[in-house]
Design an enzyme around this catalytic site. Structure first.
Site: not given
Ligand code: F0G
Length: 463
Positions: A73, A126, A259
């Site tokens: 933990y 988004d 990513k």
């Molecule tokens: N910032 C960027 C630039 C992203 O592309 C994403 C996620 C996030 C933040 C949020 O991260 O999914 O780990 O919570 N992008 C994915 C996409 C979902 O399909 O481009 P997350």
């Protein structure tokens, strides 16, 4: 002519079978999913380009790391391995694991933003935009104008428009700008990179006005590779040094590790200054939302895979192959005269659906229309990055018009081969040939109030 495909710097040990449905079955499936690609079952998709997030293939070393994960933990050895890797790569004083990118945003945004404040970014993803709004603030996109012309082949179309940034700051008052966010690479503009020069300029502006600067670091390694390849003076600089310089200009980062860190789940927060008072607040929010700060919502095995993935994701041979896949697919589209955000970005090809379907207005969602056509054509799942994703004005409820109407072909890391890329190109070529016959797009018949594209239901507009 198609550019040469850069061979995979790995071989395949474990395979997942794929299944192609008939055209009739695909038409039934997409209608059953109310024309929302997120509503499809993955087993009904032949090539899944919905996202490059969490869809990566892990390496032998990462799978071995899964077995070594320490599930304690508090104070797990996997946690210490992760923060050592994070400190080494980013040269930051504090590294906090969280379960994914939006968790990092949930922890961080309320520490800087509240009602009446503004956050400015080269372009918000988004979920990042959503967390700015959930914190009560307004999100402003401030990307360079060159990004808006998809046919214009200039480097670093992900950059911040620094002149406009200064204007926004003086218009709203520096005390009302809670945060500036540099998204690297700029996902919503087409996976377009940000140059070191631009980062330096934005950092100088933030310092001048006393505004904190955050990096949204989901695709930071691909961004560093573009700097090495395309920015004067960086050709001989190791990617790791480029990353350290880039992060040195910011105060903190939020990262989806799903990513460029090549894992299936994970995220990070980083703070440059090890003595920052921010760290205690981050820990407090983390303990409430994510879990104790030495695991941050992840299993020990996830922390271990993340620590290994951080290094694999910055390997230059891997990055050359990775960006090479995008270049190969893009060059096949060039040969066929199919428009996309060019030069191609780091994690996918963003087809310009507004060019393919000039007859379909933004409020019938050309990007979504092409995504549906691609599924019907060849079982390829992609997504809209356009007006459909952008949603409605939070004040008036009216459909917003996006700067782009993209269909994003996001390429998962280390997953698909050259033959798969050829199938994608050929499907697009088929659709382009009959594009004029597709006269109308789609309308929304139900939508939730926030992040609607994940759940909305649509129907074809009949002509
Ligand atoms: N910032 C960027 C630039 C992203 O592309 C994403 C996620 C996030 C933040 C949020 O991260 O999914 O780990 O919570 N992008 C994915 C996409 C979902 O399909 O481009 P997350």
């Amino acid at each position: 002519m198609a550019v040469k495909y850069i061979p995979e710097p790995f071989r395949i040990k474990s395979v997942e079978p794929l299944r192609m449905l008939t055209r009739e079955e695909r038409e039934q499936k997409i209608a059953g999913a109310k024309y929302n690609l997120f509503g499809l079952k993955s087993e009904d998709c032949y090539i899944d380009l919905l996202t490059d997030s969490g869809t990566n293939a892990m390496s032998l070393e990462q799978w071995a790391g899964i077995m070594r994960g320490d599930e304690s933990y508090a104070g797990a050895s996997s946690y210490y391995k992760l923060i050592d890797a994070g400190r080494d790569i980013f040269n930051y004083g504090y590294i906090q694991p969280v379960h994914q990118g939006r968790a990092a945003e949930k922890v961080m945004m309320p520490l800087f933003l509240c009602k009446g404040k503004f956050a400015v970014s080269n372009m918000f993803f988004d979920t990042t935009r959503a967390h700015v709004e959930i914190a009560g603030a307004h999100a402003i996109d401030c990307v360079v104008k060159t990004a808006k012309d998809t046919s214009l082949r200039v480097p670093f179309k992900g950059n911040m428009d620094v002149e406009r940034l200064e204007k926004i700051i003086s218009e709203h008052g520096k005390e009302n700008i809670g945060l500036v966010v540099m998204t690297i690479t700029n996902n919503s503009a087409g996976g377009q990179p940000v140059s070191m020069q631009n980062m330096r300029e934005v950092s100088a502006i933030c310092k001048k006005y006393g505004i904190p600067l955050d990096i949204d670091a989901a695709r930071y390694a691909e961004n560093a590779y573009f700097i090495k390849r395309d920015e004067h003076g960086y050709r001989d600089v190791p990617v790791k040094d480029i990353i350290r310089e880039m992060f040195g200009y910011a105060d903190m980062f939020t990262m989806s590790a799903k990513k460029d860190t090549i894992v299936n789940m994970g995220g990070l927060i980083g703070v440059k200054d090890a003595n920052s008072p921010l760290i205690l607040k981050i820990k407090a929010n983390c303990i409430s939302y994510e879990g104790f700060y030495t695991y941050g919502g992840l299993s020990g095995r996830d922390l271990e895979a993340l620590a290994i993935g951080l290094y694999e994701g910055i390997d230059e041979n891997y990055l050359r192959y990775r960006v090479g896949q995008m270049e190969y697919l893009a060059s096949r589209l060039d040969d066929a005269g199919i428009a996309y955000q060019s030069p191609v970005g780091g994690h996918g090809v963003f087809v310009d659906a507004a060019v393919m379907f000039p007859q379909i207005p933004y409020n019938e969602y050309p990007g979504q229309t092409l995504a549906i056509e691609l599924y019907k054509e060849a079982g390829i799942r992609s997504c809209d990055i356009g007006s459909y994703m952008l949603g409605n004005d939070p004040d008036t409820g009216e459909q917003l018009r996006a700067d782009f109407e993209f269909t994003r072909l996001a390429i998962p890391r280390r997953v698909y081969t050259q033959a798969h890329l050829d199938i994608i190109a050929e499907a697009l070529i088929e659709i382009q040939a009959r594009a004029k016959q597709i006269k109308r797009g789609y309308r929304i018949i139900w939508e939730p109030p926030i992040l609607r594209h994940f759940q909305a239901q649509l129907e074809p507009v009949s002509s």
